[in-house]
Design a protein around this motif. Sequence first.
Motif, PDB file in Angstrom:
ATOM      1  N   LEU A 127      -5.260   4.395  -5.418  1.00 49.48           N
ATOM      2  CA  LEU A 127      -5.026   4.247  -3.978  1.00 49.48           C
ATOM      3  C   LEU A 127      -3.623   4.695  -3.611  1.00 49.48           C
ATOM      4  O   LEU A 127      -3.417   5.378  -2.595  1.00 49.48           O
ATOM      5  CB  LEU A 127      -5.242   2.790  -3.561  1.00 49.48           C
ATOM      6  N   CYS A 183      -7.563   6.335   2.328  1.00 46.83           N
ATOM      7  CA  CYS A 183      -8.320   5.795   1.196  1.00 46.83           C
ATOM      8  C   CYS A 183      -8.568   4.307   1.408  1.00 46.83           C
ATOM      9  O   CYS A 183      -7.739   3.603   1.989  1.00 46.83           O
ATOM     10  CB  CYS A 183      -7.577   6.032  -0.120  1.00 46.83           C
ATOM     11  N   ARG A 232     -10.502   0.432   0.095  1.00 42.68           N
ATOM     12  CA  ARG A 232     -10.987  -0.440  -0.970  1.00 42.68           C
ATOM     13  C   ARG A 232     -12.355  -1.024  -0.656  1.00 42.68           C
ATOM     14  O   ARG A 232     -12.944  -1.688  -1.499  1.00 42.68           O
ATOM     15  CB  ARG A 232      -9.988  -1.586  -1.175  1.00 42.68           C
ATOM     16  N   GLU A 273      -4.419   3.115   6.939  1.00 37.03           N
ATOM     17  CA  GLU A 273      -4.930   4.377   6.407  1.00 37.03           C
ATOM     18  C   GLU A 273      -5.528   5.304   7.455  1.00 37.03           C
ATOM     19  O   GLU A 273      -5.961   6.399   7.121  1.00 37.03           O
ATOM     20  CB  GLU A 273      -6.003   4.080   5.339  1.00 37.03           C
ATOM     21  N   ARG A 275       0.815  -1.224   0.000  1.00 37.23           N
ATOM     22  CA  ARG A 275       0.000   0.000   0.000  1.00 37.23           C
ATOM     23  C   ARG A 275       0.845   1.270   0.000  1.00 37.23           C
ATOM     24  O   ARG A 275       0.306   2.372   0.101  1.00 37.23           O
ATOM     25  CB  ARG A 275      -0.920   0.012   1.234  1.00 37.23           C
TER      26      ARG A 275
END
Length: 693
Positions: free
Chosen positions: A433, A443, A445, A298, A188
């Motif tokens: 992302l 952000c 998913r 996040e 990520r």
Amino acid sequence: MSSINTPASSVCQALLYPKSIALVGASDDVKKTGGRPLQFLRRSGFQGTIYPINPKRAEVQGEKAWPSLAALPEVPEHVFILSPTDTVVPAVQECADLGVKLVTILAAGFSESGPDGVEREAALREISRKSGLRILGPSSLGVVNPGNGLVLTANAAFAEPDVPRGNVFVASHSGSMIGALVSRGKARGVGFAGLVSVGSEVDLSVGEICMATLDDPAIQGYVLFLESLRHGDAIQAFAREAAKRGKPVVAYKLGRSSAAAEMAATHTGALAGEDDIADAFLKDLGVVRVEMLETLFEVFPLARKLPLVGKQAKRVGVVTTTGGGAAMVVDQLGVRNVIVEPASAATVAQLQAAGMPGSAGRVVDLTLAGTKYEVMKKALDIMLEAPEFDVVVAVVGSSARFQPDLAVKPIIDSAGHEKPLLAMLVPDAPNALAQLTTAQIPCFRSPEACADAIASVLARRSPGPSATVKLDHEQPACAISEADAYELLDTLNVPHALAATYPLDSPPDNLPFDYPVVAKVCSAHIPHKTEVGGVVLGIKNAEELARAFATLQQNLRDKAPGVDCRDVLVQPMRKGLTEVLVGYRVDVDAGPIIMLAAGGIWAEVMRDRSIRLAPVSVQAAKEMIEEVKMLKTVSGLRGKEKGDLDALAVAISNLSKLAVTPDLPVREAEVNPLMVMPEGEGVMAVDALIMRS
């Protein structure tokens, strides 16, 4: 914890910035656990001195091997013991004798393994106490600092090079999780300032390690992976300091189910505490407790933009290019008791004046027409300035994957606003992302992770005053009689029913209050009176009172023979609008807590309750009252009679002051029931059970 006071800076230095390391039991085979740390350290470019210790080899992985710690030309700052369990205690003793600052122990086989392991662990604790040597582990997979190439770990996940750097520090009970977090974070684009596998915490604990790193400028936030709340006092001290410094703390704690709690106990040798207490403990210390692993990556930008100042704001606004995607977010927020705020009339007027397409109801739905940069950017500008929103969520549909410049770029270009902005992308859009993560925009998913992040940050509370009561849980607690319990409630200004005490064999002819009354056996040796038939209700006159005394005597002979009970407590029977349970307890891990619950069987059946760390203010007690659903029935809803909830809040707060009253060493105090009378008439305890240390 060592009895010798080791400065936090010294612990941080030896843990994350050692100038020299010794690897006891270093293996020549890089495929073996004992061979990994040397390989990882060399591959990552660690610049400190490394001493492989192996008495059976002259070389290890092409480097000179030393026969023992004593043979080294200097005392290493940090020693990683990779050798088998039966060698650990002698090796740790040698480290203490040489003056090593910190030792990490890989091996298991201590308190979790039986009596022999308990003895080994006690020996380690004694060495630390006497010498000041700090111990990480046992069962620690090591420590990693990506900033200086310190990959001092046996975790196979670190065979992958280039550990990503960031500003978040991880402390984990589970050693395997530090590798899992690194690999997930790398995917990520999220890096770390350090990762520590704490293991069994024979000495250094999660809280103490994190406390020692608070002054490290490379660390701006913390992730805790917890299997229990052991050493809860150290976690609490750290969390309070982190809150003062504005460094967010996020926790993922196992134990929500009984099965997970059992696994945690088996894995670590510690008993997992009741999850409701753990939940209150973390939230009351300002910790963001997340439910989903994905949320860990996040949530920090959101936590930083919503600082812990007073009561947390909870008004969320949603703007979207896809109604279905937004509906999923709204639904998941609702499940977590976070309500999406509709745009105000003034905000709607601004949107219309700007020619925004779509509609503005519960969410601002721009429809497909919103997949234009200028449309999404203008909508965000308006919503971020709107006073009715504390947080704004942008939900983007298919364009996020194929044309991120249309609806994702305006989100990135709005990152500088002081109000928190989040994004949830409906399609699989890894590139978008990554761009959002780089821009410090939280952000997601999935709507679940998005809602988890928001709800978890909003659920934390500013830390209240610290408890001052310290109890020895090794000593057994003893009950006091109900009459003595009422005297203690008087000390705390917790109202209770009138009561008079009489000898068991001498029922009174006259009472200082009117009938009907209740008669109860009164003895410190009978904490649960109903179990021995020790309560007679609805007594209407003196004759019935005399028969009640006789019944109580007979019940004691039948059900509690030999138990010392000489008194009967008599009270007038009263009825309130409703009944609640207010309980105080000093938890072994969390410390003093206060609980408000629906009275009677509903506390157990419905789990309708609220828990906080004690002490609590009257305002905090009012928030607890709002969380107990049963009390809605006496809140004046739909014209029904209102209970004296203000008096209830004062009573809760007053009972919680046991946490800051060291001269009243109370282990547990339960008022059940506490009757809530009509508004203006107060509350009244009609039974109390108190256990003193």
